[in-house]
Design an enzyme around this catalytic site. Sequence first.
Site, PDB file in Angstrom:
ATOM      1  N   CYS A 151       0.805  -1.229   0.000  1.00 20.05           N
ATOM      2  CA  CYS A 151       0.000   0.000   0.000  1.00 20.05           C
ATOM      3  C   CYS A 151       0.834   1.273   0.000  1.00 20.05           C
ATOM      4  O   CYS A 151       0.413   2.299  -0.551  1.00 20.05           O
ATOM      5  CB  CYS A 151      -0.978   0.007   1.176  1.00 20.05           C
ATOM      6  SG  CYS A 151      -0.228  -0.341   2.776  1.00 20.05           S
ATOM      7  N   HIS A 158      -2.609   6.788   3.467  1.00 20.56           N
ATOM      8  CA  HIS A 158      -1.165   6.978   3.581  1.00 20.56           C
ATOM      9  C   HIS A 158      -0.770   8.272   2.861  1.00 20.56           C
ATOM     10  O   HIS A 158      -1.332   8.607   1.816  1.00 20.56           O
ATOM     11  CB  HIS A 158      -0.411   5.831   2.906  1.00 20.56           C
ATOM     12  CG  HIS A 158      -0.460   4.534   3.648  1.00 20.56           C
ATOM     13  ND1 HIS A 158      -1.004   4.385   4.895  1.00 20.56           N
ATOM     14  CD2 HIS A 158      -0.002   3.294   3.291  1.00 20.56           C
ATOM     15  CE1 HIS A 158      -0.884   3.123   5.291  1.00 20.56           C
ATOM     16  NE2 HIS A 158      -0.289   2.435   4.339  1.00 20.56           N
TER      17      HIS A 158
END
Lengths: 355, 355
Positions: B133, B262
């Site tokens: 990710c 993120h």
Amino acid sequence: MNQQGPVVAIVGATGAVGTTMIEIIDARPSVPWGEIRLVASPRSAGKVLRVRGQDTTVQALAPEVFDGVDVALFDVPDEVSAEWAPIAVARGAVAVDNSGAFRMDPEVPLVVPEVNAADATNRPKGIIANPNCTTLSMMAAMGALHREFELRELVVASYQAASGAGQPGIDRLYAELAALAGKQVGNRSGDVAEALREAGLGSDSPFPAPLALNVVPWAGSLKDDGWSSEELKVRNESRKILGIPDLKVSATCVRVPVVTTHALAVHATFGQDVSVDAARKVLAAQPTIMLRDDPAAGEWPTPAAVVGEDPTWVGRIRQALDFPNTLELFVCGDNLRKGAALNTYEIAETVAASL
Amino acid sequence: MNQQGPVVAIVGATGAVGTTMIEIIDARPSVPWGEIRLVASPRSAGKVLRVRGQDTTVQALAPEVFDGVDVALFDVPDEVSAEWAPIAVARGAVAVDNSGAFRMDPEVPLVVPEVNAADATNRPKGIIANPNCTTLSMMAAMGALHREFELRELVVASYQAASGAGQPGIDRLYAELAALAGKQVGNRSGDVAEALREAGLGSDSPFPAPLALNVVPWAGSLKDDGWSSEELKVRNESRKILGIPDLKVSATCVRVPVVTTHALAVHATFGQDVSVDAARKVLAAQPTIMLRDDPAAGEWPTPAAVVGEDPTWVGRIRQALDFPNTLELFVCGDNLRKGAALNTYEIAETVAASL
């Protein structure tokens, strides 16, 4: 100096940094101050604070408060320092200033004692500047590594605490966290900004976006070409403190929901060969640096562990795999202590020793 | 495929990524799946979840659940994928795997559709891997810029959300924040770790240090020379996806108290001349990228604003002042969506279209 010893004035004594300064003065017997004067805006004047066991009344900022003062420590906004530091000097004090007003003035030294203490003696304006807290968080480490390995390039990303924006920053973060407690937001189904609005928290924040459950890639004001003032300070102040006018620097400054202690991810390239072991040896020898670098034992610096500590903590030291003579490091420093009050006070100690 | 359309199985359907996958399937009519099978560990088997308007019972992972399946999407731990993806393939499915088990296998393509969709067709093992990710958060942007300006070097610092550690990560962050609400900790007089202990939160956390009011410079497991597995994934997966075997990469991966999304501070050096305007033009033309880059208007990406969104948001684009052909960028991507479920599903759409 009076008969008992030199006189120090703390201007901005009631702010987040001023409060830390008083804690430091209480804890460090290094200078036998004859008198400690607390100075603040008229709004805070009259408050009584305890300093070295004495109840001390905060005085309103006025030219007379500097009469008889040997060292005046300023932690106030840029424009207040710009006006008042020269007044303190005219009244006979050495001014140590933690604002941005004088840092890049070629006639004002910008000092981190363990890096360039000697610069403090050459102060044609009677003013010594204290660096920005983000820059300062890495200076002890970078100064030590530069002496050994010749620093050439820095790429830095910051994780900056709320208290970098002073007491209003601390208050706002706590208020946001209290407002969000028990709410499942910050995900697809719950919006952080909306939850803050619903809790009655207005947009009168020191931060330009919600800070709780968020990170905000902005600190300071907008300068040319999309750079923030904070990012340019990291570049320009690092060059001046380290005495490397052509140091290559790129910084990205990001606010994180931490109360106090700035962290920096640093990619540092040197002119000489450098290894992790050699860097560790250099850093371990510094009295103001704590090595915390054993990932196998879960040991690395984090802001929550560092807050309240004087030293800069350094860890996650790795040799870059693809960049020659380059180390990666993670550095944490209490932005109210070494990043502000402590370094200012260490400069004051140096000045007091030479009176 | 059955008469109604291809059959898809979601393995790990009850986790944080699996739950997001079901939301995405509900929202995107792109593939007329004939059947959607939900699969999980025996512990979660028997749960009934609603998918595209149908109550669907979660089945326990077993070889038979893959019979008749055309595409099997795996979001499970590495060792579960390593064992079960080949079983799904043996039963006739194409496996799209979001674990780390196969990503660096030279016989397994590692695919971000808008960067290297063509690689998905060459899958000798019947397996296609979905990137980590953190890497994935910047790949759409880096892929677009590389096509135009020839990417050579990346220095990356991450601001990674708790949900990168799955539902236990989300639960822990909320629990820590609830335990600390109203407590003035994270400063000199109040220790975060101690406050968590007092609130009864044990050390059975998915994070190796308190995450609330903190940042933790560690994600993944310890690899050679002090690097974390997460940091090496950013390097090795970026090289493979972008098709640049000698791409220079240094990453520092840091967990922050954000639930989902993120963020990355990226210092990217190119082989060709690059300007902020040219980069903006390239990025603005990408359907899966949203430019949010107007600091004068307070516009930049933050995780709290991006969460739940499909595109990667890019902002804070600056020309490095001291490094030639180099841009600084700040990138935010929902780690459960583009960082995991969405990209996996986009790969599945590609596979389904070729059935």
